[in-house]
Design an enzyme around this catalytic site. Sequence first.
Site, mmCIF file in Angstrom:
data_model
loop_
_atom_site.group_PDB
_atom_site.id
_atom_site.type_symbol
_atom_site.label_atom_id
_atom_site.label_comp_id
_atom_site.label_asym_id
_atom_site.label_seq_id
_atom_site.Cartn_x
_atom_site.Cartn_y
_atom_site.Cartn_z
ATOM 1 N N ALA A 1 13.075 -9.501 -2.730
ATOM 2 C CA ALA A 1 11.655 -9.836 -2.649
ATOM 3 C C ALA A 1 10.910 -9.410 -3.909
ATOM 4 C CB ALA A 1 11.041 -9.169 -1.419
ATOM 5 N N GLY B 1 12.283 -8.797 -6.901
ATOM 6 C CA GLY B 1 12.806 -9.571 -8.019
ATOM 7 C C GLY B 1 12.203 -10.959 -8.088
ATOM 8 N N SER C 1 2.916 0.856 1.551
ATOM 9 C CA SER C 1 4.048 0.594 0.666
ATOM 10 C C SER C 1 3.677 0.833 -0.792
ATOM 11 C CB SER C 1 4.524 -0.852 0.818
ATOM 12 O OG SER C 1 4.979 -1.108 2.124
ATOM 13 N N GLY D 1 18.443 -8.115 -10.075
ATOM 14 C CA GLY D 1 18.059 -8.077 -8.669
ATOM 15 C C GLY D 1 17.261 -9.312 -8.307
ATOM 16 N N GLN E 1 12.302 -4.271 7.969
ATOM 17 C CA GLN E 1 12.907 -2.939 7.991
ATOM 18 C C GLN E 1 12.486 -2.161 9.237
ATOM 19 O OE1 GLN E 1 11.353 -1.836 4.152
ATOM 20 N NE2 GLN E 1 13.333 -2.123 3.140
ATOM 21 N N CYS F 1 13.667 2.536 0.803
ATOM 22 C CA CYS F 1 13.682 3.085 -0.548
ATOM 23 C C CYS F 1 12.541 4.071 -0.783
ATOM 24 C CB CYS F 1 13.578 1.956 -1.572
ATOM 25 S SG CYS F 1 14.997 0.844 -1.592
ATOM 26 N N ARG G 1 10.634 5.726 1.725
ATOM 27 C CA ARG G 1 10.236 6.633 2.802
ATOM 28 C C ARG G 1 11.408 6.938 3.720
ATOM 29 N NH1 ARG G 1 5.754 5.190 4.806
ATOM 30 N NH2 ARG G 1 5.381 3.563 3.258
ATOM 31 N N GLN H 1 8.599 -7.169 3.285
ATOM 32 C CA GLN H 1 9.960 -6.712 3.573
ATOM 33 C C GLN H 1 9.962 -5.569 4.585
ATOM 34 O OE1 GLN H 1 12.091 -5.316 0.124
ATOM 35 N NE2 GLN H 1 14.083 -5.555 1.091
#
Length: 473
Positions: free
Chosen positions: A229, A231, A109, A226, A120, A50, A52, A116
């Site tokens: 993580a 949420g 991040s 949502g 990824q 989301c 990068r 998370q």
Amino acid sequence: MSLLVVGLNHQTAPTSLLERTSVSAEDIPKVLHDLAEGTHVSEAVVLSTCNRIEIYAEVETFHGGVADISDQLSRICGIDLGDLAGHLYVHHEARAIGHLFSVVCGLDSMLVGESQILGQVRTAFRAGQAAGVAGSALSGLFQAALRVGKRAHSETSIDAAGASIVSVGVRLAASGLGLHSEVPAVPVAPPGGRALDGGGVAAEGPRHAVTPEPPPLAGTRVLLIGAGAVGSLAAQTVRRAGAGEVVIANRTAARAARVAEAHEARVVGLTDLAHEITMADLVISSTGASGLVVEHELVAAALPGRAGRPLVFLDLALPHDIDPGVRELPGVSLIDLDALRIALDGAQVTHDVEAVRALVAAEVASFLDRRRAGRVAPTVVALRAHAAAVVRSELARLHTRLPDLDDREWSLVEGSVRRVVDKLLHAPTVRVQELAGAPGGDAYAEALRELFDLPREVPAVVSAPDLDLLERS
């Protein structure tokens, strides 16, 4: 050959641009193969999240690699390279390694310390392997990065830093509702220790009776859209902030139920959003949807039933979940990631962030040493193989000239020749491996190749009598 990363992220590009850069899992193999078919990129991995999009590569030449990767990013974004270039960053060798290690630890991040990203990065690496484009160079890099990421989360409390952006968002939301806005920090247990308070100190009971401040969200109704993580962290944060009721809406009911059970929340379906927005004071959205989840018309329809009560939206998603147009509606406020980025600019760096940065620096140095030593190893093997061939040839010639030597005498001669050659090779081969760890170390290996006219390919098969010469270093 060298390591390279070219990309853009939430720090270099506005949200409107990042929303256009996402690459689906189905499209990644084509992107990888397009890169590999060029003349400059030999290995590649695409990391698309989301916040990068980055392409890591082993390249033949620096400038050619940058050009190929930048062109590919331009095609992905659908933006002319001239307009995109100002948002791109390029890191080479040590800086590329350090960047990936920082990314996988959560230091880069939007939600600092979030874990998370570890999954990824692992998924991106596996996609590169599956496409046959992540070879030995990137395999070594990404395996090392994943180990560093695991160490960061297991040996420090970097996860605590991740709570900051949600806490800041809730504080701004409480202020927007006209409430007390100091949000209690979410406690995170250090490895093997007690829960930490917001300052990184083990929490203890109060020593003196004090009048507690009212919880910032006391009596409010919070709707969370949502249950990932972010949420889950939002649910924990609003509960600590004193929310009177927490409602969770999520596409997957089972996942929402798990988060709801942990935080005493109620679960509803996405089809119930209109009613729940009418009832809510604060709506926090953090889905991974590709389009808007809450549209202007939906919010406008909910306002008549609110009797003029203020409504605050906190949009933690990228791409946006909440229609930016809701800001135009009376009594409605919207806090998005751009606003949070500004609010976080002056945030103090925590002790654990510094600890992870130190870990990353040490791991980068260690990886570079191994990488440089690995580069010189083929030269050492080639030199010893060359010496072994010379010894073998000279011993064969000597054997024809001294046919009267018995086995014992021949063994002494053969041993002496091999020891002399081994001693002559020992110092240069050991030294070149030591020098390989220094900047410009590749030049020493190249000098050996030139001086001894060594082949570029390492011999695949070596006869048993020559093993000693090959293995000693």
